[in-house]
Design an enzyme around this catalytic site. Structure first.
Site, mmCIF file in Angstrom:
data_model
loop_
_atom_site.group_PDB
_atom_site.id
_atom_site.type_symbol
_atom_site.label_atom_id
_atom_site.label_comp_id
_atom_site.label_asym_id
_atom_site.label_seq_id
_atom_site.Cartn_x
_atom_site.Cartn_y
_atom_site.Cartn_z
ATOM 1 N N ARG A 8 -4.069 7.014 7.305
ATOM 2 C CA ARG A 8 -5.449 6.545 7.141
ATOM 3 C C ARG A 8 -5.593 5.124 7.688
ATOM 4 O O ARG A 8 -6.561 4.818 8.399
ATOM 5 C CB ARG A 8 -5.816 6.598 5.658
ATOM 6 C CG ARG A 8 -7.223 6.103 5.311
ATOM 7 C CD ARG A 8 -7.499 6.427 3.848
ATOM 8 N NE ARG A 8 -8.620 5.681 3.302
ATOM 9 C CZ ARG A 8 -9.886 6.060 3.380
ATOM 10 N NH1 ARG A 8 -10.210 7.158 4.048
ATOM 11 N NH2 ARG A 8 -10.846 5.344 2.827
ATOM 12 N N HIS B 176 -16.007 4.110 2.871
ATOM 13 C CA HIS B 176 -16.036 2.881 2.082
ATOM 14 C C HIS B 176 -17.466 2.575 1.651
ATOM 15 O O HIS B 176 -18.397 2.648 2.458
ATOM 16 C CB HIS B 176 -15.506 1.703 2.898
ATOM 17 C CG HIS B 176 -14.025 1.733 3.081
ATOM 18 N ND1 HIS B 176 -13.373 1.032 4.081
ATOM 19 C CD2 HIS B 176 -13.039 2.371 2.385
ATOM 20 C CE1 HIS B 176 -12.073 1.248 3.996
ATOM 21 N NE2 HIS B 176 -11.849 2.056 2.988
ATOM 22 N N HIS C 202 -0.837 6.372 2.528
ATOM 23 C CA HIS C 202 -2.042 5.865 3.179
ATOM 24 C C HIS C 202 -1.813 5.451 4.635
ATOM 25 O O HIS C 202 -2.748 5.019 5.309
ATOM 26 C CB HIS C 202 -2.568 4.657 2.399
ATOM 27 C CG HIS C 202 -3.848 4.945 1.654
ATOM 28 N ND1 HIS C 202 -4.109 6.153 1.050
ATOM 29 C CD2 HIS C 202 -4.947 4.178 1.432
ATOM 30 C CE1 HIS C 202 -5.291 6.109 0.477
ATOM 31 N NE2 HIS C 202 -5.834 4.923 0.707
ATOM 32 N N LYS D 2 -14.200 9.320 -3.298
ATOM 33 C CA LYS D 2 -14.258 8.733 -4.628
ATOM 34 C C LYS D 2 -15.666 8.833 -5.190
ATOM 35 O O LYS D 2 -16.651 8.685 -4.483
ATOM 36 C CB LYS D 2 -13.826 7.267 -4.560
ATOM 37 C CG LYS D 2 -12.356 7.086 -4.200
ATOM 38 C CD LYS D 2 -11.968 5.627 -4.209
ATOM 39 C CE LYS D 2 -10.482 5.445 -3.933
ATOM 40 N NZ LYS D 2 -10.085 4.015 -3.941
ATOM 41 N N ARG E 34 -8.095 10.525 2.904
ATOM 42 C CA ARG E 34 -7.094 10.255 1.880
ATOM 43 C C ARG E 34 -6.333 11.549 1.607
ATOM 44 O O ARG E 34 -6.870 12.646 1.808
ATOM 45 C CB ARG E 34 -7.760 9.777 0.591
ATOM 46 C CG ARG E 34 -8.603 8.518 0.740
ATOM 47 C CD ARG E 34 -9.326 8.203 -0.570
ATOM 48 N NE ARG E 34 -10.126 6.985 -0.474
ATOM 49 C CZ ARG E 34 -11.410 6.956 -0.127
ATOM 50 N NH1 ARG E 34 -12.042 8.096 0.170
ATOM 51 N NH2 ARG E 34 -12.077 5.815 -0.075
ATOM 52 N N TYR F 225 -9.353 -4.364 7.966
ATOM 53 C CA TYR F 225 -8.676 -3.811 9.139
ATOM 54 C C TYR F 225 -8.894 -4.679 10.373
ATOM 55 O O TYR F 225 -8.070 -4.681 11.286
ATOM 56 C CB TYR F 225 -9.170 -2.385 9.420
ATOM 57 C CG TYR F 225 -8.719 -1.398 8.386
ATOM 58 C CD1 TYR F 225 -7.429 -0.874 8.396
ATOM 59 C CD2 TYR F 225 -9.585 -0.982 7.382
ATOM 60 C CE1 TYR F 225 -7.017 0.021 7.437
ATOM 61 C CE2 TYR F 225 -9.175 -0.074 6.415
ATOM 62 C CZ TYR F 225 -7.892 0.421 6.444
ATOM 63 O OH TYR F 225 -7.484 1.318 5.485
#
Length: 307
Positions: free
Chosen positions: A251, A274, A248, A176, A152, A283
């Protein structure tokens, strides 16, 4: 209500370690919620009932004099903040009943991530190399790294010099919730980062007071997310890619190209950081759509040939 909302935000910051941007979003969402409750005369947490939370959700979707209507995804994010607040109040013994427990956020429409073909990625990276000087070396290294490891933008600008190990070809990213992951980077990204750290970063560093940050601005300080986005947008304009490129995009392209190349979805999940493979599986829908297009164009009985 305002007091307990602040206590919840402190809990998220200190005990949950939420990122500053996420905290800012929660703060805005809860400020709107508290204002809504005060207008209803609900000044204590124990005053709030399920009908109030439902009415708040309805106001998010419809808008009012003070706030515009929100999309399903934005409203869902706000409801998540509200539900988290009331769960916190129950756990802390401030309330006995959770009025938001049965209120479900609206389901946003599934949006497929937008990736660009490899040829366009190469156009973008070539455009970032236009010109000379330390900032050109920085821009190329930044974009190569974003595509080379699926970081990111916030993770990339948060890198320190020691987070990149050029000998092993790995980079340590802080994602995150403060979660750390080590991911490999390809030879192109390694070469670009090495060129920047040897010839570009020292020149930028000389303008500042010293910082461990990898990517520096013209004043020698850490490059901001906004400035990194400007680097990407400028390169996209030079490459005539226009609005097809967003923060993004690289990515998304990283993940899509890996899956197109046969990578296992769980490996891609780890690389992207993730928490759930369900997030990564979106995806696979992109790659299936690509396969469908190729099939329709190439298979002799995939389309009507009567015309």
């Amino acid at each position: 209500m305002d007091k307990v909302a602040r206590a919840y935000l402190d809990h998220l910051a200190v005990e949950r370690g939420l990122a500053a941007n996420t905290l800012a979003s929660y703060r805005r969402d809860l400020r709107r919620y508290v204002q809504f409750l005060v207008a209803l005369g609900r000044v204590e947490p124990t005053d709030v009932v399920e009908a109030d939370v439902t009415a708040f959700l309805r106001s998010l979707r419809e808008g009012d004099d003070a706030y515009p209507a929100l999309s399903a995804s934005s409203a869902a994010r706000t409801v998540v903040a509200v539900r988290g607040l009331h769960r916190f109040l129950c756990r802390e013994g401030i309330t006995d009943v959770d009025p938001a427990g049965a209120v479900r956020p609206p389901t946003p429409p599934r949006r497929l991530p937008k990736a660009i073909p490899l040829a366009q990625v190469e156009q973008l990276l070539a455009a970032a190399s236009t010109g000379e000087g330390p900032r050109v070396l920085r821009d190329r290294a930044l974009l190569e790294l974003l595509y080379g490891c699926g970081a990111r933008i916030s993770e990339a600008v948060g890198l320190d010099r020691d987070d990149v190990d050029l000998e092993s070809g790995t980079v340590t990213l802080r994602g995150k919730g403060g979660k750390t992951r080590i991911v490999p980077i390809g030879s192109y990204a390694q070469e670009a980062v090495e060129a920047y750290t040897v010839r570009g970063r020292p020149a930028l560093l000389a303008s500042g007071r010293g910082t461990p940050a990898l990517f520096l601005n013209a004043r020698g300080g850490r490059l901001s997310r906004q400035s990194a986005w400007t680097v990407l947008r400028t390169a996209a304009e030079r490459a005539d890619l226009g609005e097809t490129v967003s923060p993004h995009t690289l990515r998304h392209s990283f993940a899509t190209h890996l899956l197109d190349g046969g990578a296992d979805v769980r490996v891609v999940q780890e690389l992207l950081g993730h928490a759930s493979v369900t997030t990564t599986q979106v995806y696979t829908l992109v790659t299936v759509e690509h396969l469908r297009e190729v099939y329709a164009a190439a298979h002799p009985r995939a389309r009507d040939s009567s015309g």
